[in-house]
Enzyme design. Structure first.
Site, short mmCIF file in Angstrom:
data_model
loop_
_atom_site.label_atom_id
_atom_site.label_comp_id
_atom_site.label_asym_id
_atom_site.label_seq_id
_atom_site.Cartn_x
_atom_site.Cartn_y
_atom_site.Cartn_z
N LYS A 104 0.86 -1.19 0.00
CA LYS A 104 0.00 0.00 0.00
C LYS A 104 0.89 1.24 0.00
O LYS A 104 1.47 1.61 1.01
CB LYS A 104 -0.92 0.05 1.22
CG LYS A 104 -2.06 1.00 0.96
CD LYS A 104 -2.44 1.98 2.04
CE LYS A 104 -1.47 2.92 2.62
NZ LYS A 104 -1.42 4.24 1.96
N GLU A 144 10.22 1.38 10.28
CA GLU A 144 11.25 2.38 10.02
C GLU A 144 10.55 3.72 10.16
O GLU A 144 9.81 4.14 9.27
CB GLU A 144 11.83 2.14 8.61
CG GLU A 144 13.22 2.69 8.46
CD GLU A 144 13.17 4.08 7.92
OE1 GLU A 144 13.11 5.01 8.75
OE2 GLU A 144 13.19 4.24 6.70
N CYS A 172 13.80 10.81 6.67
CA CYS A 172 13.85 10.52 8.11
C CYS A 172 15.28 10.52 8.62
O CYS A 172 15.49 10.48 9.83
CB CYS A 172 13.15 9.21 8.39
SG CYS A 172 13.65 7.93 7.26
N GLU A 182 10.66 16.35 14.78
CA GLU A 182 11.24 16.04 13.48
C GLU A 182 10.77 17.14 12.52
O GLU A 182 9.56 17.31 12.29
CB GLU A 182 10.74 14.67 13.01
CG GLU A 182 11.36 14.25 11.70
CD GLU A 182 10.98 12.83 11.30
OE1 GLU A 182 9.88 12.37 11.63
OE2 GLU A 182 11.80 12.18 10.62
P1 ADP Z 1 4.37 10.78 6.69
O1 ADP Z 1 4.32 11.63 7.90
O2 ADP Z 1 5.71 10.48 6.15
O3 ADP Z 1 3.34 11.11 5.66
P2 ADP Z 1 2.65 8.67 7.50
O4 ADP Z 1 3.01 7.78 8.61
O5 ADP Z 1 1.53 9.61 7.67
O6 ADP Z 1 4.01 9.38 7.22
O7 ADP Z 1 2.44 7.87 6.16
C1 ADP Z 1 3.21 6.77 5.77
C2 ADP Z 1 2.31 5.74 5.18
O8 ADP Z 1 1.37 5.34 6.17
C3 ADP Z 1 1.48 6.19 3.99
O9 ADP Z 1 1.36 5.12 3.08
C4 ADP Z 1 0.15 6.51 4.60
O10 ADP Z 1 -0.91 6.39 3.69
C5 ADP Z 1 0.07 5.42 5.65
N1 ADP Z 1 -0.85 5.70 6.76
C6 ADP Z 1 -1.23 6.89 7.28
N2 ADP Z 1 -2.10 6.71 8.29
C7 ADP Z 1 -2.29 5.36 8.42
C8 ADP Z 1 -3.07 4.52 9.27
N3 ADP Z 1 -3.85 5.03 10.24
N4 ADP Z 1 -2.99 3.19 9.09
C9 ADP Z 1 -2.21 2.65 8.13
N5 ADP Z 1 -1.45 3.38 7.30
C10 ADP Z 1 -1.49 4.72 7.43
#
Ligand code: ADP
Length: 485
Positions: free
Chosen positions: A180, A256, A290, A387
């Protein structure tokens, strides 16, 4: 879109070797962060499509794990070659959906492909052990087996390489995957799936589900007892949610997560090299990695000299459209990211921080934030504990080694760290004392396929790349043979 291979532009999910649209025709749009224009509308995968993808991955696992390592390796090598053959197009797609300069995007494609090549080779070296038995008639042997179906959730800052870094070791081990990608950058992931199809992976071995409902897809992957492993790269906040969700099925997990990298310059450092390293580690991808240095600590005696050279180097960087020649800093990914950076810069200013260059977005409706240097940074500022994930460098002054180690470790994160100096004894001491998974010594660039990438503390666990990278996708089984008289 200016692509030589227009086949690479896909807008549907890829499940069991087929491109599938949303059952209710739902779509979401992908935006170019520099122009703010819509690039594509992408089909929204439904929950039942995610479940189907898992089911197909389970069926494909039965076939894929039985392939000889050599056969899996050859298909991976083909995928690797296709990524290089199509590197320009992949980089173009990456730049328009993510914003990073084309050269950097090309670097990401090559870096991403290098994991596929590396693990194509490692596939053949999945060795076990023989262990001297504990009784005269006992013989002990270990084998390593693929864990099963893997869920991979990846972020927007490396839309291509964060996929290959997980998927290549998983496939090499004999696992199958449901990926995903971030809803902000799904096109790079789908382009990789198209090339996987051309490389000849059997249907169901690689599946990509695209959705703007990340929480739903995440829950579905975590709740499934078929998915035996979840690998996630993203924020610590989401990582913690996923780790909790994986508890019910006791899944193997790799995380990560975020970082708060210190970049320390001791007064015996080569100042010009330290400046160069600090620019490279801070501003790559507009500060949105990161492992970007987050807090720069400079020893008192050289503080002013460092600031002068560093500010001059930072101010020189050309900003703009990633597709234009010479651009080194592109836009940030989205409005809320810019607002976050604006807030922490204002916070620093209100607490005595001095902006030496940059400090604001380039115009009201743009996602371009000027590369920024903040002098007189202090630990009460948000830039110390958060961050930053943007092109902003706070520079702190320190006096002693002990003081800077304490400051560097004063964070729940533990991903990357950097320092510059020449005294070899101090180099050992500091490298050992830093509570981080990775330490750059006299370099600001540490990412490579051949080394184990990963963090400690709230930056996560698991290692990607290197000879350790496949372990995350394998189970060790031991066989105890009795009656060997
Ligand atoms: P960033 O701050 O780098 O955008 P996120 O952690 O928000 O990092 O996003 C990283 C990945 O996690 C993306 O693929 C995002 O769609 C997914 N993501 C965000 N929220 C959720 C959630 N509640 N459950 C699963 N995946 C999520």
């Amino acid at each position: 879109m200016n692509l030589s291979n227009i086949n690479l532009l896909k807008t549907d999910s890829y499940i069991n070797g087929e491109w599938v649209k949303s059952p209710d025709q739902k779509t979401f749009n992908v935006i170019n962060p520099f122009t703010n224009e819509e690039i594509a509308r992408v089909s929204e995968a439904s929950k039942s499509q995610v479940e189907e993808a898992i089911k197909h991955a389970e069926d494909a696992f039965k076939i894929w794990r039985k392939f000889t390592a050599g056969k899996r390796s050859r298909i991976l090598k083909k995928w690797y070659k296709l990524q290089l053959d199509n590197a320009q197009d992949l980089a173009h797609i990456l730049t328009i959906e993510q914003g990073k300069p084309l050269n950097e995007a090309l670097g990401e494609i090559k870096y991403g492909a290098s994991f596929v090549e590396w693990f194509a080779e490692e596939a053949k070296r999945n060795y076990g052990d023989t262990i001297p038995g504990h009784a005269r008639d006992k013989r002990i042997v270990t084998i390593k087996q693929p864990i099963g179906v893997v869920g991979a959730i990846t972020p927007w800052n490396f839309p291509s390489a964060m996929i290959t870094r997980k998927v290549a070791p998983a496939l090499a081990a004999g696992c199958t995957v449901v990926i995903k990608p971030s809803e902000l950058t799904p096109l790079s992931a789908l382009a990789l799936a198209q090339l996987a199809e051309e490389a000849g992976f059997p249907p169901g071995v690689i599946n990509v589900v695209v959705s703007s409902n990340a929480a739903e897809v995440g829950e579905t992957l975590c709740a499934s007892s078929t998915v035996r492993k979840l690998s996630f790269t993203g924020s610590t906040r989401v990582g913690k949610i996923l780790l909790k969700q994986c508890a019910d099925t006791v899944k193997k997990v790799s995380l990560e997560l975020g970082g708060n990298a210190p970049f320390i310059v001791f007064d015996d450092a080569d100042l010009d090299k330290a400046v160069e390293g600090a620019v490279a580690s801070k501003y790559r991808n507009a500060g949105q990695t990161c492992i970007c240095s987050n807090r720069i600590f400079v020893q008192e005696k050289i503080y002013e000299d460092f600031l002068e050279k560093y500010t001059a180097a930072v101010a020189k960087q050309k900003t703009g459209n990633g597709l234009h020649d010479g651009t080194v800093i592109g836009p940030m990914i989205q409005e809320k990211a810019v607002q976050f950076v604006e807030d922490i810069v204002q916070d620093a200013q209100s607490k005595g921080g001095v902006i030496l260059t940059g400090g604001q977005r380039q115009s009201a409706d743009s996602l371009m934030f000027e590369p920024t240097v903040i002098a007189n940074a202090t630990t009460d500022m948000k830039v110390f504990s958060n961050e930053i994930f943007g092109p902003v460098a706070p520079v702190f002054k320190f006096e002693t080694e002990a003081e800077v180690i304490a400051l560097a470790n004063d964070t729940p994160y533990g991903l990357a760290s950097y320092f510059y100096g020449r005294d070899y004894a101090r180099i050992w001491r500091v490298a050992e004392a830093l509570e981080y998974g990775m330490v750059g010594i006299n370099t600001g660039m540490i990412s490579t396929t051949v080394a184990p990438f990963g963090g400690i503390k709230e930056s996560g666990f698991g290692r990607e790349g290197s000879k350790y990278g496949m372990d995350d996708y394998l189970e060790i089984k031991y066989m105890c043979w009795g009656g060997v008289e």
